[in-house]
Write a protein that holds these residues in place. Structure first.
Motif, PDB file in Angstrom:
ATOM      1  N   ASP A  17      88.708   5.572 -10.908  1.00 46.56           N
ATOM      2  CA  ASP A  17      88.072   6.518 -11.827  1.00 46.56           C
ATOM      3  C   ASP A  17      89.155   7.472 -12.325  1.00 46.56           C
ATOM      4  N   VAL A  18      89.590   7.266 -13.582  1.00 44.61           N
ATOM      5  CA  VAL A  18      90.661   8.073 -14.162  1.00 44.61           C
ATOM      6  C   VAL A  18      90.053   9.010 -15.201  1.00 44.61           C
ATOM      7  N   LYS A  19      89.804  10.238 -14.793  1.00 46.26           N
ATOM      8  CA  LYS A  19      89.231  11.241 -15.688  1.00 46.26           C
ATOM      9  C   LYS A  19      87.956  10.720 -16.361  1.00 46.26           C
ATOM     10  N   LYS A  20      87.043  10.221 -15.520  1.00 39.40           N
ATOM     11  CA  LYS A  20      85.739   9.697 -15.952  1.00 39.40           C
ATOM     12  C   LYS A  20      85.843   8.362 -16.682  1.00 39.40           C
ATOM     13  N   ASP A  21      87.021   7.760 -16.711  1.00 34.98           N
ATOM     14  CA  ASP A  21      87.209   6.444 -17.318  1.00 34.98           C
ATOM     15  C   ASP A  21      87.375   5.437 -16.186  1.00 34.98           C
ATOM     16  N   LEU A  22      86.396   4.542 -16.039  1.00 36.39           N
ATOM     17  CA  LEU A  22      86.452   3.547 -14.975  1.00 36.39           C
ATOM     18  C   LEU A  22      87.393   2.416 -15.386  1.00 36.39           C
ATOM     19  N   GLN A  23      88.425   2.174 -14.563  1.00 38.64           N
ATOM     20  CA  GLN A  23      89.414   1.156 -14.875  1.00 38.64           C
ATOM     21  C   GLN A  23      89.462   0.124 -13.753  1.00 38.64           C
ATOM     22  N   ILE A  24      89.300  -1.144 -14.134  1.00 39.11           N
ATOM     23  CA  ILE A  24      89.287  -2.244 -13.184  1.00 39.11           C
ATOM     24  C   ILE A  24      90.419  -3.200 -13.524  1.00 39.11           C
ATOM     25  N   LYS A  25      91.270  -3.487 -12.546  1.00 40.25           N
ATOM     26  CA  LYS A  25      92.412  -4.370 -12.772  1.00 40.25           C
ATOM     27  C   LYS A  25      92.433  -5.467 -11.711  1.00 40.25           C
ATOM     28  N   ALA A  26      92.897  -6.644 -12.118  1.00 37.20           N
ATOM     29  CA  ALA A  26      93.055  -7.744 -11.171  1.00 37.20           C
ATOM     30  C   ALA A  26      94.107  -8.711 -11.697  1.00 37.20           C
ATOM     31  N   ASP A  27      94.967  -9.185 -10.808  1.00 38.82           N
ATOM     32  CA  ASP A  27      95.991 -10.176 -11.142  1.00 38.82           C
ATOM     33  C   ASP A  27      96.032 -11.227 -10.042  1.00 38.82           C
ATOM     34  N   TYR A  28      96.095 -12.494 -10.429  1.00 41.61           N
ATOM     35  CA  TYR A  28      96.095 -13.591  -9.469  1.00 41.61           C
ATOM     36  C   TYR A  28      97.195 -14.590  -9.822  1.00 41.61           C
ATOM     37  N   THR A  29      97.865 -15.091  -8.785  1.00 44.36           N
ATOM     38  CA  THR A  29      98.845 -16.160  -8.958  1.00 44.36           C
ATOM     39  C   THR A  29      98.592 -17.229  -7.899  1.00 44.36           C
ATOM     40  N   PHE A  30      98.278 -18.444  -8.353  1.00 41.04           N
ATOM     41  CA  PHE A  30      98.046 -19.583  -7.460  1.00 41.04           C
ATOM     42  C   PHE A  30      99.194 -20.572  -7.628  1.00 41.04           C
ATOM     43  N   ASP A  31      99.636 -21.130  -6.514  1.00 38.01           N
ATOM     44  CA  ASP A  31     100.686 -22.151  -6.557  1.00 38.01           C
ATOM     45  C   ASP A  31     100.197 -23.437  -5.908  1.00 38.01           C
ATOM     46  N   ASP A  32     100.539 -24.559  -6.548  1.00 36.38           N
ATOM     47  CA  ASP A  32     100.340 -25.891  -5.964  1.00 36.38           C
ATOM     48  C   ASP A  32      98.901 -26.133  -5.500  1.00 36.38           C
ATOM     49  N   ILE A  33      98.004 -26.187  -6.460  1.00 35.84           N
ATOM     50  CA  ILE A  33      96.608 -26.499  -6.179  1.00 35.84           C
ATOM     51  C   ILE A  33      96.391 -28.002  -6.345  1.00 35.84           C
ATOM     52  N   ALA A  34      95.685 -28.598  -5.393  1.00 33.80           N
ATOM     53  CA  ALA A  34      95.354 -30.026  -5.485  1.00 33.80           C
ATOM     54  C   ALA A  34      93.921 -30.227  -5.018  1.00 33.80           C
ATOM     55  N   VAL A  35      93.136 -30.896  -5.847  1.00 30.42           N
ATOM     56  CA  VAL A  35      91.748 -31.232  -5.515  1.00 30.42           C
ATOM     57  C   VAL A  35      91.610 -32.743  -5.627  1.00 30.42           C
ATOM     58  N   ASN A  36      91.178 -33.368  -4.544  1.00 24.41           N
ATOM     59  CA  ASN A  36      91.017 -34.818  -4.532  1.00 24.41           C
ATOM     60  C   ASN A  36      89.645 -35.171  -3.981  1.00 24.41           C
ATOM     61  N   ASN A  37      88.913 -35.986  -4.708  1.00 28.78           N
ATOM     62  CA  ASN A  37      87.664 -36.534  -4.203  1.00 28.78           C
ATOM     63  C   ASN A  37      87.442 -37.913  -4.789  1.00 28.78           C
ATOM     64  N   SER A  38      86.304 -38.496  -4.491  1.00 30.77           N
ATOM     65  CA  SER A  38      86.052 -39.873  -4.902  1.00 30.77           C
ATOM     66  C   SER A  38      85.943 -40.039  -6.406  1.00 30.77           C
TER      67      SER A  38
END
Length: 464
Positions: A283-304
């Protein structure tokens, strides 16, 4: 005369030091008794079994749940007193668990040990281990030798245990769970558990709780002739700071995670090389600020049915422009509506929503993929950065909801590798003429897309 005076003073000091452990021990006993009475009133039985030590005091105890409903209500009331925003959660949990909570938990019993210094104020160490299951479970396995032989030895050895540290102010400072490396065998099935360095630390500074949740290793597995399950987590660290719902932040790191399940119908596997995430609400002087940062490495999904790999995934979000007082009112009104404590008309929530819209908002979203591959498509490097703006306005509930679209000002920058453009164009997602609007920059094509007043343009050219 002088020597006699010093001798008397020395004797008094020695006597005081000698008595100090007794005084501190008495204060600890008094504090334990106060807590024992409080717990007894709230469904839990605390019994001190032994006491020993002079400079360092050690007490063994047992703690049993005798009325789970009272214990639950006590814990939830304490939570809501310190964090009013959880009132709705607490009320919902009470309703959902009222019917069977006593059968599920009455008789659950722990053994423990309390260690403290009787000489100077210091931290208090508390060790706790599960040594008795709820009565309902005891009764159900009483005539089941296989299950009894698998579970009861774990209780005897104190496998499910933790150590806690409390400050001299009786506030919890840290929790460390006992490392587990066990194999439980029953009727052709093997349950394996392997955990290391699981801990939580807490500290309060100026009304803000600082904490670290860490897991060195947390592996679970089930193996049988017809079924296999595996979950393996390594190097998990979550640092957080919490003041209230509108002021908190955290950063998360995962070294590696793997999940796998196989049976006659399913063959699925998920692997994650690493994850880094940062998020905050402020809450910055009545201004609601939402931040998010994501970093994913080497994702693998295997199914039939599909195999998907992704070298890197980046995602970010930055939301601001929401009036924090208006958001607090939205939360309060919504909670009152769900709890039903105060009659609330639908128009109140509508007015709250309109107030949020009128104030305006700005949202930045970004996502980037590198090395994305499936059986159908391969992408080398694609990114999208989008900004959505709703300026201050006079929109009202008398207007059509479609009028909200006219308030949107959207700009987006799409960056596509040359090889990826050819791939996407071959899929026929849009016309070749639209792809041709791209602006060449090195190995990439840039598409600056804008939507204003319902009209869409790409690199300055309007698209019909």
């Amino acid at each position: 005369m002088s020597k006699t005076k010093y001798l008397v003073i020395s004797s008094v000091v020695v006597a005081a030091l000698a008595v100090t452990p007794l005084v501190v021990s008495h204060k600890v006993d008094s504090s334990i008794e106060t807590n024992r009475v409080l717990l007894e009133k709230n469904g839990q039985k605390l019994e001190i079994l032994s006491k020993s030590g002079y400079l360092t005091g050690t007490r063994t105890f047992s703690l049993e749940v005798v009325d789970a409903k009272k214990a639950r209500d006590f814990l939830l009331t304490t939570l809501v007193e310190k964090n009013a925003q959880y009132k709705l959660f607490a009320e919902s949990l009470k309703t959902e668990t009222d019917e069977g909570i006593n059968d599920a938990f009455d008789g659950l019993k722990f053994s423990g040990e309390i260690t403290n210094s009787n000489f100077l104020p210091s931290d208090v160490k508390v060790s706790l281990s599960l040594n008795q299951l709820p009565r309902s479970i005891q009764e159900s396995i009483a005539n089941d030798k296989v299950t009894s032989d698998a579970i009861l030895p774990l209780l005897t050895r104190g496998v499910l245990a933790l150590d806690m540290t409390f400050g001299s102010d009786q506030k919890l400072k840290d929790v460390k769970f006992k490392d587990i490396k066990e194999e439980i065998k029953a009727e052709g099935t093997v349950l394996s558990i392997n955990t290391e360095k699981q801990m939580l630390t807490l500290a309060e500074h100026g009304g803000s709780v600082q904490g670290v949740l860490g897991i060195g290793k947390q592996n679970f597995g089930i193996n049988s002739d017809m079924f296999m399950f595996k979950s393996e987590l390594q190097d998990f660290v979550y640092n957080f700071s919490y003041q209230d719902d509108l002021n908190n932040k955290g950063d998360l790191k995962i070294g590696k995670y793997a999940f796998e399940i196989n049976d006659e119908y399913t063959n699925a596997k998920f692997d994650l090389g690493s994850l880094k995430a940062n998020s905050s609400v402020e809450d910055v002087k009545k201004d609601l600020q939402i931040k998010a940062d994501y970093t994913f490495d080497d994702i693998a999904v295997n199914n039939s049915s599909a195999d998907i790999t992704l070298k890197k995934l980046f995602a970010k979000l930055f939301l601001r422009g929401i009036n924090s007082d208006t958001m607090k009112k939205v939360q309060a009104d919504y909670n009152m509506l769900l709890l039903g404590t105060v009659p609330l008309e639908d128009k109140v929530l509508i007015d709250d929503f309109i107030a949020l819209v009128n104030h305006g908002v700005k949202l930045d979203l970004g996502i980037a993929l590198q090395g994305f591959s499936t059986e159908m498509i391969n992408l080398k490097d694609v990114s999208i950065d989008t900004t959505l703006v709703v300026a201050e306005n006079n929109y009202s509930d008398k207007q059509s909801p479609l009028a909200l679209l006219g308030l949107l000002d959207i700009t987006s920058k799409v960056k596509v590798h040359k090889e990826d453009r050819a791939t996407l164009e071959s899929l026929g997602l849009t016309s070749a003429e639209d792809f041709a609007l791209g602006k060449e920059e090195g190995d990439f094509f840039i598409y600056e897309i804008a939507m204003k007043n319902g009209a869409i343009s790409v690199n300055g050219q309007t698209i019909q």
